[in-house]
Write a protein that holds these residues in place. Structure first.
Motif: not given
Lengths: 348, 348
Positions: A123-129, A136-138, A59-64, A49-52
């Protein structure tokens, strides 16, 4: 007889040699047995889930890290070990299943305009749709990379098929949304595609990595299929009578989203003209007033459609347990039987 | 000497034996040469966009039949044939590249809230954002299934990597949106990821299906990389001075979306305090008034940043042409050189 030398004869012998285990409705054994594998999977999840681009892991960790049960990757671990697999290929495959699932949840929340997921703000409320769609695509891309890294074509066929079927199921659900006259067949088609398909893939992969014969592979597909359906039936029942805190979302979310689930389909079918008009106005036209959820709950209660949904779930549970009959007694088999009971009982 | 028996020596010989072809800025040769392959690809696209859920082929066809140039799949066809490939594996691979691209466009339009795409109403305006997200996911799943069907791991590595990188680039763009102080390096990182990565994959696949040596594979990666960057630079320049009808979108879309592209980065950097405040208000805070696009165009004109962007694009075009030098003269090579010129000239 070694497990490696199965023939139709000794498989039959196993079927007649059933143990008489009485399952406990608990995930304890599954959690316990898969703990070390799931530790590896969790490490890989964090790593992949890492990325630079900081927003992606945030965002990913929030859900994961939001305390999902991770039942799908656990299924892959348990079915692989049930098949006496001793390698580690199931680790990346189970990880890629969890990524695929996580990506679906991110997109689902955007599509459903959900506010809560697993008891936390979506997540969409915190980071946006926008970010939810793209992260999600990533995760889909990463899921795909992870499974390719295993270097085997058969799992790729299974997982690529599942990813297309799941998305097809989501579109199907969008199309049937707002039509309470939908048939139970339409509903089951959605459930098969959006939920059961990934349970099938997760379970089938156990037999595939262990290189087991077709009969066992089919048995695990049947197991995943019926467990997946039962899982969704219970989820849909819980939406109309669960405890919001346990559920991690609000009672009535499906109602507000205009989702047509079995408790509604059955209540509509059994309903009076007046009641059908109520469902048409609320779910059909999306005209939902303050007390409408209460009325919906009363109608669902009147026709006992939660109970009927639960009964259907129990039938699928029975089929799931039957599918495991061809496997010899083992702690893994017992843990999977417990899991079936757990999935049924969480609805009570 | 046969093409199959390349050695470092005769490769060098080829480099020194360059033909002196003067490219024409036209896609005619590429279109003509790839016509039969593209016919097969178009058939496969239609076949694989099918689903029993009617909304999927309806929405997908809207975008697929909207007259995109399909330059990415054409690149895969042309590079495969440039490498003397005589098989058909590039057909499904090129198809899966176009699906991946189409899925990205559907999600992009949702994220950017775009109203137009290729001169038609964006799918999201006709079927909704929800359907665009989910049908995009379906196309990603189909893309993935198609590439798995080829049964080779190397193309899967390339394409799975590309799909994750593209999504990462889209997130990067979202993060940098609204910051006109972004550096050219940040901008190039976005372009590399969201655009050049798929051009790299499309071109590299030609060498991979043809099983060509590393040097040719690298040359085609370099070609795809530089062509992809030049393609995006021209796209970003056109957004501030193109003809809306040719462009299929409106001049100033990037401005309205708060996208930070090279013409803006350069104008910001060269600008006075007052001008920088203008960019901060409009692109930074999204406070865009009636005459702001006009002011933006004046500033871009004042600092000639379209011309500078075009010059940079031409430099990349030169590199793209140089990358093809190791390949012997052929109609395919000439068609690809023409393509480079075409991509530059469409900006004039």
């Amino acid at each position: 007889m070694t497990v490696q030398n199965l023939t139709p004869e000794n498989l039959t012998e196993k079927v007649t040699n059933q143990d008489h285990y009485t399952p406990t409705p608990s995930l304890a054994a599954l959690l316990d047995l898969t703990a070390s594998d799931m530790g590896r999977i969790n490490d890989l999840i964090l790593q992949k889930a890492h990325s630079s681009v900081d927003m992606i892991p945030e965002l990913a960790s929030h859900l994961i890290n939001s305390g999902g049960k991770r039942i799908r990757p656990m299924l892959t671990c348990a079915t692989a070990r049930l098949c006496n697999y001793e390698g580690l290929d199931h680790i990346p495959l189970a990880t890629s299943i969890e990524f695929l699932h996580t990506a679906t949840l991110l997109h689902d929340d955007v599509v459903d305009e959900s506010d809560m997921r697993r008891g936390k703000k979506a997540a969409r409320l915190l980071w946006g749709n926008q970010a939810s769609v793209l992260v999600g695509d990533y995760l889909l891309g990463q899921s795909f990379k992870i499974m390719v890294s295993v270097g085997q074509l058969e799992p790729l066929k299974i997982l690529s098929h599942a990813s297309a079927v799941i998305a097809e199921g989501e579109v199907m659900q969008l199309v049937t949304a707002g039509n309470p006259q939908s048939s139970q067949e339409d509903y089951m088609a959605v459930v098969n595609a959006k939920t059961a398909a990934l349970f099938v893939a997760a379970s089938e992969l156990g037999a595939v990595v262990a290189n087991r014969p077709e009969q066992e592979r089919q048995a695990l597909k049947d197991f995943g299929h019926t467990l997946g359906i039962l899982f969704q039936l219970i989820d849909d029942a819980l939406d109309y009578h669960g405890d919001a805190e346990d559920l991690g979302k609000q009672v009535g979310d499906d109602f507000r989203d205009g989702k047509i689930t079995l408790p509604v389909i059955l209540a509509y079918k059994a309903g009076t003209n007046e009641e059908q008009k109520f469902w048409q106005r609320t779910l059909g036209q999306g005209d939902i007033q303050d007390n409408d959820l209460e009325t919906a709950l009363q109608l669902i209660n009147k026709y006992k459609t939660i109970q009927i949904t639960m009964e259907q779930a129990r039938d699928y549970g029975q089929k799931a347990k039957t599918a495991l009959q061809i496997f010899p007694t083992s702690v893994w088999k017992h843990a999977l039987l417990d899991t079936v009971e757990f999935c049924i009982e969480r609805g009570n």
